[in-house]
Each structure stands twice: as structure tokens, then as C-alpha cells.
Design a protein around this motif. Structure first.
Motif, PDB file in Angstrom:
ATOM      1  N   GLY A  99     127.015  31.238  48.518  1.00 39.02           N
ATOM      2  CA  GLY A  99     127.237  30.131  49.440  1.00 39.02           C
ATOM      3  C   GLY A  99     126.097  29.133  49.376  1.00 39.02           C
ATOM      4  N   THR A 100     126.177  28.111  50.206  1.00 36.17           N
ATOM      5  CA  THR A 100     125.100  27.125  50.275  1.00 36.17           C
ATOM      6  C   THR A 100     123.923  27.730  51.039  1.00 36.17           C
ATOM      7  N   THR A 101     122.767  27.115  50.901  1.00 38.08           N
ATOM      8  CA  THR A 101     121.600  27.621  51.627  1.00 38.08           C
ATOM      9  C   THR A 101     121.821  27.530  53.134  1.00 38.08           C
ATOM     10  N   ASP A 102     122.567  26.533  53.591  1.00 40.77           N
ATOM     11  CA  ASP A 102     122.865  26.406  55.017  1.00 40.77           C
ATOM     12  C   ASP A 102     123.742  27.558  55.503  1.00 40.77           C
ATOM     13  N   GLU A 103     124.760  27.921  54.719  1.00 40.09           N
ATOM     14  CA  GLU A 103     125.644  29.017  55.107  1.00 40.09           C
ATOM     15  C   GLU A 103     124.897  30.351  55.132  1.00 40.09           C
ATOM     16  N   ILE A 104     124.125  30.600  54.073  1.00 39.35           N
ATOM     17  CA  ILE A 104     123.384  31.859  53.994  1.00 39.35           C
ATOM     18  C   ILE A 104     122.298  31.911  55.064  1.00 39.35           C
ATOM     19  N   GLY A 105     121.644  30.773  55.294  1.00 39.78           N
ATOM     20  CA  GLY A 105     120.627  30.697  56.346  1.00 39.78           C
ATOM     21  C   GLY A 105     121.219  30.929  57.731  1.00 39.78           C
ATOM     22  N   ALA A 106     122.425  30.427  57.968  1.00 38.41           N
ATOM     23  CA  ALA A 106     123.087  30.651  59.257  1.00 38.41           C
ATOM     24  C   ALA A 106     123.406  32.138  59.435  1.00 38.41           C
ATOM     25  N   LEU A 107     123.866  32.783  58.364  1.00 39.89           N
ATOM     26  CA  LEU A 107     124.156  34.215  58.421  1.00 39.89           C
ATOM     27  C   LEU A 107     122.896  35.019  58.719  1.00 39.89           C
ATOM     28  N   THR A 108     121.843  34.807  57.946  1.00 41.11           N
ATOM     29  CA  THR A 108     120.611  35.580  58.146  1.00 41.11           C
ATOM     30  C   THR A 108     119.955  35.241  59.478  1.00 41.11           C
ATOM     31  N   GLY A 109     120.056  34.001  59.908  1.00 43.38           N
ATOM     32  CA  GLY A 109     119.487  33.599  61.197  1.00 43.38           C
ATOM     33  C   GLY A 109     120.165  34.290  62.366  1.00 43.38           C
ATOM     34  N   LYS A 110     121.496  34.350  62.330  1.00 38.58           N
ATOM     35  CA  LYS A 110     122.223  35.022  63.415  1.00 38.58           C
ATOM     36  C   LYS A 110     121.928  36.519  63.433  1.00 38.58           C
ATOM     37  N   LEU A 111     121.869  37.132  62.245  1.00 38.51           N
ATOM     38  CA  LEU A 111     121.572  38.567  62.184  1.00 38.51           C
ATOM     39  C   LEU A 111     120.156  38.860  62.655  1.00 38.51           C
ATOM     40  N   GLY A 112     119.224  38.002  62.322  1.00 36.64           N
ATOM     41  CA  GLY A 112     117.821  38.214  62.658  1.00 36.64           C
ATOM     42  C   GLY A 112     117.476  37.984  64.116  1.00 36.64           C
ATOM     43  N   MET A 113     118.432  37.502  64.906  1.00 43.08           N
ATOM     44  CA  MET A 113     118.166  37.243  66.322  1.00 43.08           C
ATOM     45  C   MET A 113     118.082  38.523  67.153  1.00 43.08           C
ATOM     46  N   PHE A 114     118.573  39.631  66.628  1.00 42.37           N
ATOM     47  CA  PHE A 114     118.557  40.895  67.367  1.00 42.37           C
ATOM     48  C   PHE A 114     117.248  41.626  67.135  1.00 42.37           C
ATOM     49  N   LYS A 115     116.674  42.196  68.209  1.00 43.24           N
ATOM     50  CA  LYS A 115     115.395  42.910  68.115  1.00 43.24           C
ATOM     51  C   LYS A 115     115.457  44.100  67.174  1.00 43.24           C
ATOM     52  N   SER A 116     116.578  44.804  67.156  1.00 40.54           N
ATOM     53  CA  SER A 116     116.678  46.033  66.367  1.00 40.54           C
ATOM     54  C   SER A 116     117.172  45.794  64.940  1.00 40.54           C
ATOM     55  N   VAL A 117     117.221  44.521  64.512  1.00 41.92           N
ATOM     56  CA  VAL A 117     117.708  44.186  63.173  1.00 41.92           C
ATOM     57  C   VAL A 117     116.638  43.402  62.412  1.00 41.92           C
ATOM     58  N   THR A 118     116.387  43.825  61.165  1.00 43.96           N
ATOM     59  CA  THR A 118     115.480  43.102  60.260  1.00 43.96           C
ATOM     60  C   THR A 118     116.319  42.609  59.081  1.00 43.96           C
ATOM     61  N   VAL A 119     116.107  41.355  58.671  1.00 45.14           N
ATOM     62  CA  VAL A 119     116.890  40.764  57.592  1.00 45.14           C
ATOM     63  C   VAL A 119     115.947  40.138  56.566  1.00 45.14           C
ATOM     64  N   LYS A 120     116.215  40.395  55.289  1.00 49.39           N
ATOM     65  CA  LYS A 120     115.485  39.768  54.179  1.00 49.39           C
ATOM     66  C   LYS A 120     116.507  39.295  53.169  1.00 49.39           C
ATOM     67  N   SER A 121     116.247  38.144  52.547  1.00 50.05           N
ATOM     68  CA  SER A 121     117.199  37.629  51.565  1.00 50.05           C
ATOM     69  C   SER A 121     116.463  37.003  50.386  1.00 50.05           C
ATOM     70  N   THR A 122     117.164  36.948  49.277  1.00 48.58           N
ATOM     71  CA  THR A 122     116.667  36.265  48.084  1.00 48.58           C
ATOM     72  C   THR A 122     117.844  35.550  47.437  1.00 48.58           C
ATOM     73  N   LEU A 123     117.606  34.344  46.933  1.00 50.73           N
ATOM     74  CA  LEU A 123     118.671  33.516  46.385  1.00 50.73           C
ATOM     75  C   LEU A 123     118.304  33.036  44.989  1.00 50.73           C
ATOM     76  N   ALA A 124     119.335  32.771  44.183  1.00 51.12           N
ATOM     77  CA  ALA A 124     119.141  32.222  42.843  1.00 51.12           C
ATOM     78  C   ALA A 124     120.211  31.168  42.594  1.00 51.12           C
ATOM     79  N   LYS A 125     119.835  30.117  41.881  1.00 54.10           N
ATOM     80  CA  LYS A 125     120.818  29.114  41.451  1.00 54.10           C
ATOM     81  C   LYS A 125     121.463  29.642  40.189  1.00 54.10           C
ATOM     82  N   VAL A 126     122.766  29.823  40.248  1.00 55.61           N
ATOM     83  CA  VAL A 126     123.491  30.328  39.078  1.00 55.61           C
ATOM     84  C   VAL A 126     124.693  29.458  38.826  1.00 55.61           C
TER      85      VAL A 126
END
Length: 110
Positions: A83-110
Motif C-alpha cells: 500500500g501507500t505509506t499513508d495507508e501503511i502508516g495509518a494501519l501501524t499508527g492505529k495498532l500502536g495506540m494500544f498500551k499492550s501492543v508493539t508495532v514495527k514495520s519496514t517498507l521497500a519500493k518494488v
């Protein structure tokens, strides 16, 4: 105070924050292929919320694998996203809002 005008930037407000983008709203942005790791510490508390968010972003999730890591008392979910960086950022941002959840991501242009 002097205010500068930047015609190439687009400002928008979401979830109470002011964001700045160099992409105009509605323009197609470049897609990225990436991996997202979600670590859940308190499964009973966070799993329903996490699953709801993953369902909401199902259109950018290509693959999902989850497993319990009993020795550390956590659950790990790995996602392959496209997806776009905005879409992926929205996903990781929403997941990372919870105290008991840790999120890490890595992206590549392909």
C-alpha cells in the motif's frame, strides 16, 4: 509573526493532529511492499481490537501469520502489506495506540 506559503504542500487534519504532505489529496501515491510485526502482550485485552483494525485494513494486507510465544507470554503477528505509506502508516499508527501492543514495520519500493 511572518507566515510563509508553500503551494507544493498539502495540510490536513486527522484524529486531532495536523499532517503535512507533499501529495495533493486524491493523487495516486507510490505503493510499497513491506512487513509489519505486531507483538501483543495482553491477548485477552487487545486481540479483539487488533483483529478489528486488521479487518478494516484488509485491502492492503497480502498475508498474515500469527503464533503464540509461550516462553515470553506474548503473541506475535506478522503481516505482508502492499500500500501507500499513508495507508501503511495509518494501519501501524492505529495498532500502536494500544498500551499492550508493539508495532514495527519496514517498507521497500518494488
Amino acid at each position: 509573526m511572518k507566515i510563509k506559503f508553500y503551494p507544493q504542500l498539502c495540510f490536513f487534519r486527522a484524529r486531532g493532529f495536523l499532517f503535512v504532505s507533499n501529495q495533493k489529496k486524491g493523487m495516486d501515491m507510490e505503493k510499497h511492499l513491506g512487513a509489519v510485526v505486531v507483538i501483543i502482550k495482553k491477548r485477552e485485552e487487545a486481540a479483539p481490537k487488533v483483529n478489528q483494525i486488521l479487518t478494516e485494513f484488509g485491502k492492503i494486507i497480502i498475508a498474515r501469520m500469527g503464533f503464540p510465544y509461550h516462553e515470553r507470554k506474548v503473541n506475535v503477528i506478522t503481516l505482508i502489506v502492499d500500500g501507500t505509506t499513508d495507508e501503511i502508516g495509518a494501519l501501524t499508527g492505529k495498532l500502536g495506540m494500544f498500551k499492550s501492543v508493539t508495532v514495527k514495520s519496514t517498507l521497500a519500493k518494488v
